[in-house]
Design an enzyme around this catalytic site. Structure first.
Site, PDB file in Angstrom:
ATOM      1  N   HIS A  51       8.165 -30.065  11.902  1.00 17.39           N
ATOM      2  CA  HIS A  51       7.727 -28.795  11.320  1.00 17.39           C
ATOM      3  C   HIS A  51       6.627 -29.024  10.285  1.00 17.39           C
ATOM      4  O   HIS A  51       5.654 -28.264  10.225  1.00 17.39           O
ATOM      5  CB  HIS A  51       8.911 -28.049  10.716  1.00 17.39           C
ATOM      6  CG  HIS A  51       9.931 -27.652  11.735  1.00 17.39           C
ATOM      7  ND1 HIS A  51       9.623 -26.966  12.886  1.00 17.39           N
ATOM      8  CD2 HIS A  51      11.266 -27.868  11.778  1.00 17.39           C
ATOM      9  CE1 HIS A  51      10.713 -26.763  13.595  1.00 17.39           C
ATOM     10  NE2 HIS A  51      11.740 -27.312  12.940  1.00 17.39           N
TER      11      HIS A  51
ATOM     12  N   THR B  84       3.043  -0.986   8.725  1.00 19.62           N
ATOM     13  CA  THR B  84       3.550  -1.832   9.807  1.00 19.62           C
ATOM     14  C   THR B  84       3.794  -3.266   9.369  1.00 19.62           C
ATOM     15  O   THR B  84       4.479  -4.014  10.059  1.00 19.62           O
ATOM     16  CB  THR B  84       2.560  -1.887  10.980  1.00 19.62           C
ATOM     17  OG1 THR B  84       1.346  -2.485  10.520  1.00 19.62           O
ATOM     18  CG2 THR B  84       2.303  -0.499  11.558  1.00 19.62           C
TER      19      THR B  84
ATOM     20  N   ASP C  53       0.867  -1.161   0.000  1.00 19.29           N
ATOM     21  CA  ASP C  53       0.000   0.000   0.000  1.00 19.29           C
ATOM     22  C   ASP C  53       0.913   1.222   0.000  1.00 19.29           C
ATOM     23  O   ASP C  53       2.122   1.102  -0.218  1.00 19.29           O
ATOM     24  CB  ASP C  53      -0.984  -0.031   1.179  1.00 19.29           C
ATOM     25  CG  ASP C  53      -0.320   0.188   2.534  1.00 19.29           C
ATOM     26  OD1 ASP C  53       0.924   0.323   2.608  1.00 19.29           O
ATOM     27  OD2 ASP C  53      -1.052   0.215   3.537  1.00 19.29           O
TER      28      ASP C  53
ATOM     29  N   CYS D 204       3.312  -2.924   4.023  1.00 18.40           N
ATOM     30  CA  CYS D 204       2.443  -1.795   4.344  1.00 18.40           C
ATOM     31  C   CYS D 204       3.163  -1.003   5.431  1.00 18.40           C
ATOM     32  O   CYS D 204       4.338  -1.256   5.695  1.00 18.40           O
ATOM     33  CB  CYS D 204       1.034  -2.247   4.756  1.00 18.40           C
ATOM     34  SG  CYS D 204       0.882  -3.122   6.322  1.00 18.40           S
TER      35      CYS D 204
ATOM     36  N   HIS E 235      11.131 -23.323   9.748  1.00 15.59           N
ATOM     37  CA  HIS E 235      10.136 -24.008  10.573  1.00 15.59           C
ATOM     38  C   HIS E 235       8.718 -23.958  10.022  1.00 15.59           C
ATOM     39  O   HIS E 235       7.968 -24.924  10.181  1.00 15.59           O
ATOM     40  CB  HIS E 235      10.122 -23.411  11.982  1.00 15.59           C
ATOM     41  CG  HIS E 235      11.415 -23.571  12.704  1.00 15.59           C
ATOM     42  ND1 HIS E 235      11.602 -23.108  13.978  1.00 15.59           N
ATOM     43  CD2 HIS E 235      12.601 -24.130  12.337  1.00 15.59           C
ATOM     44  CE1 HIS E 235      12.839 -23.374  14.373  1.00 15.59           C
ATOM     45  NE2 HIS E 235      13.465 -23.989  13.384  1.00 15.59           N
TER      46      HIS E 235
END
Length: 146
Positions: free
Chosen positions: A133, A66, A7, A64, A97
């Site tokens: 995993h 954050t 964004d 974005c 993992h």
């Protein structure tokens, strides 16, 4: 091929990641946004997620402000394991993992230098393939809730 999306909060960092990919001879497809104007991050998170899910691209990178919102959007798509990483240890661990197939970054959280090291780590770390995993990934993908 790497799917890219952002964004406005991640647009500038995405441009730096594009330079990194080009400098390293890595193919990519940019799913937007294509400028710094305000847009709705779910559109781009889901577009990249579908490209990865459908096999058009092998991995994705989303950015974005954050990294939180766009990773939530991507993780709504079945088969997507988008991981928000703020350091190289997280990027390595999520590949080893979780076999994460999308990296999410916060354009307002990590600087360009660190972000490019995180991208490099994410793209160059293989899944460990360890049974424990894989079992956990299978549980993540399961429709069954307990």
């Amino acid at each position: 091929m790497i799917a890219l999306g952002s964004d406005q909060g991640g647009y500038e960092l995405k441009q730096e990641i594009i330079k990194y990919l080009e400098d390293n001879g890595l193919q990519y497809k940019d799913y937007g946004s294509y400028g710094p104007e305000s847009v709705d991050y779910p559109e781009y998170g889901k577009a990249v997620a579908h490209a990865v899910k459908d096999g058009v691209c092998s991995k994705g990178i989303l950015i974005c402000g954050t990294g939180i919102g766009i990773s939530i959007a991507a993780n709504k798509i079945k088969g997507i394991r988008a991981a928000l990483c703020t350091d190289c240890f997280m990027a390595e661990a999520t590949r080893l993992h979780n076999n994460a197939n999308i990296l999410a970054l916060g354009g307002r959280v990590v600087g360009t230098g660190l972000a490019l090291k995180i991208v490099d780590t994410f793209l160059n770390t293989p899944f460990s393939g360890e049974e424990r995993h894989q079992r956990r990934i299978d549980l993540l993908e399961s429709e069954k809730d307990n």
